[in-house]
Design an enzyme around this catalytic site. Structure first.
Site, short mmCIF file in Angstrom:
data_model
loop_
_atom_site.label_atom_id
_atom_site.label_comp_id
_atom_site.label_asym_id
_atom_site.label_seq_id
_atom_site.Cartn_x
_atom_site.Cartn_y
_atom_site.Cartn_z
N GLY A 254 0.02 -6.27 -2.69
CA GLY A 254 1.24 -7.05 -2.66
C GLY A 254 1.31 -7.85 -1.37
O GLY A 254 0.41 -7.78 -0.51
N SER B 95 -5.33 4.39 -0.20
CA SER B 95 -5.03 2.97 -0.33
C SER B 95 -6.23 2.21 -0.89
O SER B 95 -7.36 2.36 -0.41
CB SER B 95 -4.65 2.39 1.04
OG SER B 95 -4.43 1.01 0.95
N SER B 96 -5.98 1.40 -1.93
CA SER B 96 -7.05 0.56 -2.48
C SER B 96 -7.33 -0.56 -1.49
O SER B 96 -6.45 -1.33 -1.14
CB SER B 96 -6.62 -0.03 -3.83
OG SER B 96 -6.39 0.99 -4.77
N GLU C 278 1.84 -8.77 2.25
CA GLU C 278 1.78 -7.88 3.42
C GLU C 278 2.29 -8.60 4.66
O GLU C 278 1.87 -9.74 4.96
CB GLU C 278 0.35 -7.38 3.66
CG GLU C 278 -0.12 -6.40 2.61
CD GLU C 278 -1.42 -5.72 2.99
OE1 GLU C 278 -1.78 -4.75 2.31
OE2 GLU C 278 -2.06 -6.13 3.98
N THR D 135 -2.11 1.92 -7.96
CA THR D 135 -3.28 2.55 -8.58
C THR D 135 -2.87 3.59 -9.61
O THR D 135 -3.43 3.65 -10.71
CB THR D 135 -4.16 3.20 -7.49
OG1 THR D 135 -4.54 2.19 -6.54
CG2 THR D 135 -5.40 3.82 -8.10
N ASN E 161 -0.84 4.84 3.55
CA ASN E 161 -1.21 5.49 2.29
C ASN E 161 -2.52 6.24 2.49
O ASN E 161 -3.47 5.69 3.05
CB ASN E 161 -1.35 4.43 1.19
CG ASN E 161 -1.62 5.04 -0.17
OD1 ASN E 161 -1.59 6.26 -0.32
ND2 ASN E 161 -1.88 4.19 -1.15
N SER F 60 0.84 -1.19 0.00
CA SER F 60 0.00 0.00 0.00
C SER F 60 0.88 1.24 0.00
O SER F 60 1.78 1.37 0.81
CB SER F 60 -0.90 -0.02 1.24
OG SER F 60 -1.68 1.16 1.29
N GLY F 61 0.60 2.16 -0.94
CA GLY F 61 1.39 3.38 -1.04
C GLY F 61 2.55 3.30 -2.00
O GLY F 61 3.29 4.26 -2.17
#
Length: 1032
Positions: free
Chosen positions: A400, A176-177, A402, A128, A173, A123-124
């Site tokens: 990804g 974040s998605s 985590e 995206t 993030n 994330s970050g």
């Protein structure tokens, strides 16, 4: 995610991979496959850091693209940059996401098959934004029509809508998605983007009802509350304050400086209009979102028996109104559980905890199904219903791997997904490598790699995998808890080498595990999961009467699937989709946790490199040959290194390459010759070739430059010579014509001048007018440069021609007046006094005494003897008289004319002759009858004194070097100007009463004063030798 910066100090033309090797020590290597120490993680990170420090954040591993987030804007996403990468070979330009997108597109068009681009990372890390840039590239690079532009607009604006409903602020993030997204872009046979389709995976529904400290709910809630119009909020029963809603204040960070909810709200509203949402759909959509906020504010209280009750049902009425459900049915569903026993139904009241659980479960179900409906609605707007054949490029933007300090059910699902994708990734990579080797006729060498199938089976195997055990535990009768689930895991897979718990581990490992933890040894490393919450999050269960409420909204099916089972089935479907397509990969890395530009955190990046499996992928890519190129391209670049192939190879390209590598000394095990490509095993072989080419290139460039410069100079010389000849011809003609005109003019002028000169004495006529004007002008110009400088200059005025005699006289007078005026205006008071004295001297001596003219320019002084040089006794004697002037003199005795040095002091009333401390003679001005001097240039002065007494001294004879100064001062002090006489010849004087003496004056060879034989005082002066003092 920030924009990226193009390769520094490189022209945007042929920036191929080989050309970049010459700067590898400074900017690193563009493709990790060419890294000599490819097994070294330190070398991998060093190359990544070296490129990052030069703002080169893209690097290849074969066709995989590694991207490092720089957290600053880098100018590389302009239309100009897109044009550079369109239709260019993958390795012909520096690494860029445009290169990957363009090559995926052209490969799809050439081979008429489907492709997908897998974008992964933490994330970050920029996943995206990477997918956005790919969409923007296709929107610009693909052919354009009005219809196609509409489809592209919908694909592009779907991003802000999905971000609003599926993204949230997390600790890592701000955007974040919180779901996985797979998007197919459909292309027709001409390569036009004609449609699209989106699949979503694993939406984090738990975020609707709970957020960790420092995190937020989904963006759409804040956008609606903060940016919604006043009328809309009134219709939805909302207030413009996030603090009033329970689901929005758990994080304590409703307002974030980096997020502008009001502007984002406007973007979402506009995007919904572009995607063809009608006003009714939009109203219903926001009504459902508002109902979730109201549902979160529904509060329960315990009655006397401990059962949940609703005292205030204002929020529930809003939920009922917005969802169109009877309030009684809704209240019953939140406070009672319906139990079916054969044909009977029994309502069992909830405790407060059960009621809150039911409320939250309903909120998550509403939001989850709304999100699914929204994705389907977007798909309908992008759907292309033409029956013609289409190819697709898929974009998969998913979490990804985590690893957090505390890992729970969500991390387990994400990491399971990444295990499957890694398995697919290795399979497809090996497959593509093997296919290329077979196509080129190169023997395939088996590659040793870690096969993570054992881990995938550990998770997904039927009846034995973790998912099966979790589902069984959720569905079995009795009280199922997270710890009974952990016990089942220990029972079924206790001997598995990749599974460890506190109970199954040895003493050393047990210290790192809590009793509620289990650890999986993933392909990327170890991850410890806490089982707390696994059962609830997997169930996400709706009680039967809550299901009825949900059925009223969406007519959902009665068959219940757990979240994990749904995710497993959708993941298997995704795997099938990806297996049917050709893969391209983008791995996104975070450079640091604090989002600081230019900072590269080695520990963080090393962690991501490990958990993204980049070293494993590099090892697979380097298992055979590190470098491969088509014969034509290899020969075209390196042919200057061999005399036989330079400048042109006339035969088959493969034969030319064979000749070239033999000349370069390649060993047999360093390369292989395929059907269309040369394969080079070690990067150092390519580096040596490229370094040799770099040296050769400069030599060739010098020779080419020399030849070209010679050719250019010869041509330039010929052109200049021809031009010079033409210019010379034209210039000579111009000069000859000018010379002719000049001579004709000169003849006319000379003729007129001669006529004028001949008639200069006549009256002004046409013949002599110009000549006379010339004479006037010439005279005036000469006069201007030769004007007298002082009023005393009476002789330097130029003699005028006859025609200007009168004018010259007038000008002379005017000039004299101007000089006099300037002189008078410029003199000081001291100079004025000096002039007055000089005027008196002029009256007395001008044209009378020979030495006067030489004295005019010599200024007078106030005194020749200072008071300090006069004896004190003398000063005491004459203290009542003011001393006006003092001068040293020589006094001649009356008898014998012996010279004696004395001082002459002039006071207000008398003149004193002083010998040191004694006054020798005092001459009262009243007794002074006159003063006599000769006409010659001598300095003898004779004071004539009235005397009636025989005993009284007679006249005074003195010699003074400052004669004019003394007598002028005396005439002023004693007012005796008329008493001073200039006598020609001898002068008589009284030695005493009744006795006279005579002073004779003459000229001679030598100046002297003596007593003559006749008893007279003889004064002789030379006419030629006059001293400076004589002139005074």
């Amino acid at each position: 995610f920030c924009l990226l910066k193009k390769e520094k100090k490189r022209k945007p033309t042929k920036l191929d991979m080989e050309g970049a090797l010459t700067a590898r020590d400074r900017v690193g290597i563009q493709d990790f496959v060419l890294l000599d120490t490819h097994t070294s993680e330190t070398a991998f990170l060093g190359n990544l850091k070296k490129r990052f420090s030069e703002d080169l954040i893209y690097t290849y591993i074969g066709t995989l693209l590694v991207s490092v987030n720089p957290y600053k804007e880098l100018d590389i996403y302009s239309k100009k940059q897109m044009d550079i990468y369109m239709g260019v070979n993958f390795f012909e330009l520096p690494p860029h996401i445009y290169a990957l997108a363009d090559n995926a597109y052209h490969t799809m068009m050439a081979e008429a098959n489907n492709h997908f681009i897998l974008i992964s990372g933490e994330s970050g890390a920029g996943k995206t934004e990477a997918s956005k840039k790919i969409l923007q590239y296709y929107a610009v690079s693909c052919p354009s029509t009005t219809l196609l532009d509409s489809v592209r607009d919908r694909m592009l604006v779907s991003n802000p809508v999905l971000e609003a409903f599926g993204n949230a602020k997390t600790l890592k993030n701000d955007n974040s998605s919180r779901f996985g997204k797979y998007m197919d872009i459909q292309f027709d046979i001409q390569g036009d983007a004609v449609g699209g389709h989106i699949l979503s995976y694993l939406l984090e529904k738990s975020r609707v009802v709970h957020q960790n400290h420092g995190e937020r709910n989904f963006h759409i809630f804040y956008q609606l509350v903060e940016g919604g119009e006043e009328d809309l909020l009134h219709q939805l029963g909302l207030e413009s304050n996030c603090q009033h809603y329970s689901y929005l204040v758990q994080d304590e960070c409703a307002n974030v400086t980096s997020i502008n909810d009001k502007n984002d709200w406007k973007t979402v509203r506009n995007a919904l209009s572009v995607i063809d949402f009608d006003e009714s759909d939009i109203q219903h959509l926001f009504g459902i979102i508002a109902s979730v906020l109201h549902l979160g504010n529904v509060q329960f209280e315990a009655d006397s028996k401990g059962y949940a009750t609703l005292n205030k049902n204002t929020e529930l009425r809003w939920v009922s109104t917005l969802l169109g459900i009877n309030v009684q049915v809704l209240q019953e569903g939140l406070t009672y559980r319906k139990i079916e026993a054969k044909t009977d139904e029994v309502l069992s009241p909830f405790t407060v905890d059960h009621a809150i659980y039911a409320r939250n479960a309903l909120a998550k179900a509403i939001y989850g199904r709304t999100f699914t409906w929204l994705v389907n609605k977007i798909n309908d707007s992008m759907e292309n219903k033409e029956p013609s054949r289409k190819t697709v490029i898929g974009l998969l933007d998913i979490y990804g791997f985590e690893v957090f300090y505390v890992n729970s059910f969500e991390q387990f699902c994400i990491n399971y997904c990444n295990e499957k994708l890694q398995q697919l990734f290795i399979q497809l990579t090996l497959k593509s490598e093997q296919e290329e080797y077979e196509a080129e006729g190169i023997g395939w060498e088996p590659v040793q790699f870690f096969n993570n199938k054992i881990i995938c089976d550990l998770v997904e195997e039927k009846h034995r995998g973790i998912i099966s055990v979790l589902d069984e535990e959720c569905l079995r009768p009795g009280e199922a808890t997270d710890f009974t689930f952990l016990e089942k895991l220990e029972e079924k897979m206790g001997s598995h080498p990749h599974f460890i718990t506190h109970k199954l581990s040895d003493k050393k490992i047990r210290k790192t595990l809590d009793r509620g933890d289990f650890r999986l040894l993933h392909y990327a490393g170890e991850v410890t999961y806490g089982v707390v919450g696994f059962i609830d999050k997997n169930n996400d269960m709706l009680y039967r009467n809550i299901k009825y409420v949900s059925l009223l909204l969406w007519s959902i099916i009665h068959v219940y699937l757990t979240d994990k089972l749904q995710f497993k089935s959708s993941l298997l479907g995704l795997t099938d989709i990806l297996m049917s397509k050709e893969p391209w990969y983008v791995r996104c890395l975070k450079s640091n946790e604090s989002k600081q530009p230019g900072r590269f955190d080695d520990v963080l990046v090393r962690h991501q490199v490990k958990y993204l499996g980049l070293m494993e992928h590099l090892r697979v890519r380097r298992a055979g040959f590190a470098y491969r190129r088509r014969y034509e391209l290899f020969l075209q670049r390196y042919k200057p290194l061999c005399p036989a192939t330079w400048p042109h190879w006339r035969g088959v390209a493969a034969e030319g390459v064979e000749v070239l590598v033999q000349h370069l000394g390649y060993l047999p095990d360093e390369y292989k010759m395929g059907r269309t490509k040369i394969f080079i095993r070690h990067p150092r072989t390519l580096f040596a070739t490229e370094d040799a080419f770099e040296v050769c290139k400069h030599k060739l460039a010098s020779r080419i430059q020399a030849q070209y410069k010679g050719y250019r100079q010869k041509g330039e010389f010929r052109r200049q010579k021809e031009a010079a000849t033409k210019i010379e011809t034209c210039w000579r003609g111009v000069q000859a014509r000018k010379e002719k005109e000049r001579r004709q003019w000169a003849v006319k002028v000379i003729k007129k001048f001669i006529k004028g000169y001949m008639t200069r004495g006549e009256a002004k006529t046409t013949d002599n007018s110009e000549y006379l004007a010339f004479v006037r002008q010439n005279y005036l110009n000469r006069l201007k440069d030769n004007l007298p400088k002082t009023v005393l200059d009476k002789i330097s005025w130029l003699t005028p021609p006859p025609v200007l005699t009168e004018a010259s006289a007038i000008l002379r007078q005017l000039h004299m007046r101007v000089m006099v005026t300037r002189y008078v205006r410029g003199i000081t008071a001291q100079q004025k006094a000096q002039l007055q004295l000089k005027g008196i001297t002029s009256v007395i001596f001008k044209d009378k005494k020979d030495s006067y003219p030489q004295s005019v320019s010599q200024p007078f002084v106030d005194t020749r003897i200072s008071e300090q040089d006069i004896n004190m006794k003398i000063l005491q004697i004459i203290r009542h008289e003011r001393i006006k002037y003092s001068v040293p003199v020589v006094k001649y005795d009356r008898n014998g004319f012996k010279p004696r040095p004395r001082q002459l002091i002039l006071t207000q009333t008398a003149a004193y002759v002083v010998d040191e401390a004694k006054i020798k003679q005092k001459v009262q001005y009243t007794t002074l009858k006159g003063v006599s001097v000769s006409t010659l240039s001598d300095s003898i002065i004779i004071f004539h004194i009235a005397s009636e007494d025989v005993k009284q001294k007679g006249d005074l004879v003195i010699q003074c070097d400052h004669l004019f100064e003394v007598l002028t001062k005396l005439s002023v002090v004693a007012n005796k100007q008329s008493a001073i006489n200039v006598v020609q010849g001898s002068i008589s004087f009284q030695i005493q009463a009744g006795k006279e003496g005579i002073v004779d004056f003459s000229s001679g060879q030598e100046s002297m004063v003596y007593k003559d034989k006749n008893g007279h005082l003889m004064v002789v002066r030379t006419k030629t030798a006059q001293t400076y003092k004589d002139l005074l």
